[in-house]
Design a protein around this motif. Structure first.
Motif: not given
Length: 685
Positions: A184-201, A206-213
């Protein structure tokens, strides 16, 4: 006189405390925003240029001239060390920087989050989940207390905590809540800043979470989070001027994760389609992509394709800086398994020899890097000590200048300060000595832990895989690794109506024993493909071990005709097997030899008959070495008596196998066993 000295000392102490507080106040001032901005720009330019040596030099000079705080200087040293694969130095710098940042986090929470994020990730990748959680949790609590919980580094800490909990098998509602909060915080950051860095973060999270499962085989949640990964990636692709290579790699990663989760859920056809989509990407043709693809191919048991992909391993190792212990464990052992499962015995044997040859070089390289990093760490500790001495002398000079007109107070102060200075030097010397001992102990423990992880990994890959299933045969195998894994092995191979079997152990423990066991196991399979004569196989294996200068090996090889029960065997020092029914007999080379005697001639061919209603009980040396809670070994005689009593309860193979397992476990109790517990039961039905 004593009262006067006490007064002088008290005055000197009071003035010393006063001046020290003034100096500490002056030293605690942070650099100006202008100096900090210039320092940050210099370091950022060096980072983009990947000039990590320049980062080291800049961190030192900028800290000396006051443009960089101590915490930020140690962060950049740790960052440069991590990028140059000096993990031990990176951990030291991040830990030191974290201590400095925690002392001033209210003024600089950003650097606190950065250091904790990098340190936690370093420990998590290494598999040290407990240490990673210990580093991350206090920082997350501190950042939330300071209301600085919106940065990407804070969100990464939430994800790393969840990944570590999953890695420790503690995933649950708390882990899920942490992941949801981070997302949710990533979504808020993307919505607020809409920068390349925000999307990549957000994508990285999401990669780390998916890989963990996926790593913990929770494929249903893994599929769900992979869907969120796809949605974020699709949204990022709509941006103008995106990095095509980056998108291609992430699309490849999504399809590969999808293939793994679907395969894990038993939806093999859909999984294969997802893998086909992965192979359409450019990333799939790179060495990294081909090796990454094997995560799915192993799960799908597509061994031939996996073995083909490992042809890119040399190119990948060249990109990663060559062979090391982690590459042997994570890559070479899997290459060996792929070739073995694909039926490419020559390639598997070649890889096993490469593993044996690479271990020594990898340990030498690790030892050299350890020595280099330890020398650097000690030098840094000495520099800190020297700086403390310099500060103390400067403080003394200022105090002498301040109170030069008060002669009696100056004399008393000088005497007092010299005494304190002597204590400081003495304490510093003791600290250095204790630190040196601590470093030596930590290095030895780290090396031992690495050896044990590698030995356990090798033991896992040579573990017996049941492949012989016949209606006229009972084959039962027990393998329990000890705390010093790697010393024993067993294997069975069917050739028509003949069952070839082997059991043995290396005369040692740890990596050396694991290497010997792996080589003996591979040599047995290679020799068994050529001949079914036990004495020839034993000779071939023993000569190969001796020629390669490995540890000696104890080995028993048998060939059982499943039609008529004829049993040919040869024993090279292994514990004498038992021929069981409702009574006990030793499998010797001469029926006239008294009970309890050991096979007299190594490599000699012997023959007997395994009648129906009887069965063989074979065991490696670790069973006889098993100890009770008082440290007393079980021994061959006690084990034979235990086997005879067990056979009298029920002389059938399956009940005997179950009862002897319980009997051995009852003898050892809760005491951890150093040696592997390996034994086999074989019977004709």
């Amino acid at each position: 006189m004593n009262k006067r000295m006490l007064m002088v000392g008290a005055c000197a102490s009071l003035l010393s405390l006063l001046s020290a507080s003034l100096l500490l106040t002056a030293c605690s001032k942070h650099p100006s925003e202008e100096l900090s901005a210039k320092a940050a720009q210099l370091l950022e330019d060096s980072r983009k240029a990947r000039d990590f040596q320049r980062i080291f030099a800049q961190a030192d000079s900028l800290e000396r001239d006051g443009s960089l705080t101590q915490a930020r200087a140690y962060y950049w040293r740790g960052y440069a060390s991590d990028r140059t694969d000096r993990k031990r130095m990176a951990e030291f710098y991040f830990n030191t920087g974290l201590s400095a940042a925690l002392a001033t986090s209210s003024d600089d929470p950003d650097i606190l989050a950065k250091i904790a994020s990098h340190l936690t990730n370093l420990l998590m990748v290494r598999g040290d989940y407990e240490a990673a959680l210990k580093a991350a949790r206090p920082v997350v609590a501190r950042l939330e207390e300071l209301q600085c919980d919106t940065t990407s580094d804070y969100v990464n800490l939430l994800i790393y905590i969840g990944c570590c909990q999953a890695g420790l098998g503690k995933s649950g509602s708390a882990t899920a809540d942490g992941f949801d909060k981070a997302y949710q915080k990533h979504l808020d950051n993307v919505k607020k800043n809409h920068t390349d860095e925000a999307y990549k973060n957000a994508i990285a999270g999401l990669i780390n979470i998916t890989h963990a499962f996926i790593h913990t085989e929770n494929y249903r949640d893994g599929e769900s989070w992979n869907g969120r990964f796809s949605e974020m990636l699709n949204e990022y692709e709509q941006r103008p001027g995106i990095d095509g290579d980056y998108v291609d790699k992430q699309v490849a990663r999504y399809n590969l994760y999808q293939a793994q989760t679907l395969e894990g859920l038993g939806r093999t056809v859909e999984a294969a389609k997802a893998f086909d989509a992965f192979r359409t990407t450019q990333f799939a043709t790179t060495p990294e992509g081909r090796i990454m693809a094997n995560d799915y191919l192993f799960a799908a048991q597509r061994w031939g394709e996996a073995a083909d992909n490992y042809q890119s391993l040399d190119a990948l190792l060249a990109q990663q800086g060559g062979m090391n212990l982690e590459n042997i464990r994570d890559l070479l052992l899997k290459k060996y398994q792929a070739n073995l499962q694909a039926g490419r015995r020559d390639s598997a044997a070649a890889v096993s020899m490469l593993i044996c040859d690479s271990i020594t070089g990898a340990f030498a390289k690790a030892k050299h890097v350890d020595a280099e990093e330890q020398a650097t760490i000690v030098r840094k500790v000495e520099e800190v000590g020297a700086q403390q001495v310099t500060d103390a002398r400067r403080k003394q000079l200022e105090e002498l200048c301040l109170f030069a007109l008060v002669l009696l107070l100056v004399v008393g102060y000088v005497i007092y300060r010299r005494y304190r200075h002597h204590l400081l030097h003495k304490a510093h010397d003791e600290l250095r000595e204790d630190y040196g001992q601590l470093e030596a102990t930590a290095t030895e423990r780290s090396r031992t832990a690495t050896e044990q992880r590698l030995a356990a990994a090798m033991q896992e890959y040579v573990a017996h895989q049941p492949q012989t299933r016949r209606d006229d045969l009972t084959l039962l195998v027990a393998q329990t690794p000890g705390t010093m894994a790697g010393g024993s092995f067993c294997e069975t191979i069917q050739q028509g109506n003949t069952l070839l079997f082997a059991i043995g152990s290396a005369t040692g423990k740890g990596v050396a024993a694991a290497t010997t066991s792996a080589m003996a196991w591979a040599q047995f399979r290679t020799a068994a493909a050529i001949t079914s004569a036990p004495e020839t196989i034993v000779t071939a294996v023993s000569e190969a071990i001796a020629d390669s200068k490995h540890l000696p090996v104890r080995l028993f090889v048998g060939a059982l005709n499943l039609t008529n029960g004829e049993l040919n065997y040869s024993n090279a020092g292994n514990n004498t097997p038992l021929l069981m029914a409702d009574e006990l007999a030793l499998l010797t080379d001469d029926d006239s030899m008294p009970a309890g005697s050991h096979l007299g001639t190594v490599y000699k061919a012997c023959t007997t008959t395994l009648d129906k209603g009887k069965f063989l009980f074979l065991y490696a040396n670790g069973v006889a070495e098993a100890t009770d809670t008082n440290g007393k070994p079980l021994g061959d005689n006690h084990l034979r008596g235990m086997a005879l009593q067990t056979a009298k309860i029920d002389p059938s193979p399956e009940p005997f196998f179950s009862h002897i397992q319980k009997a051995i476990a009852g003898y050892t109790g809760a005491r951890p066993q150093v040696s592997d517990i390996t034994f086999i039961v074989i019977a004709r039905k």
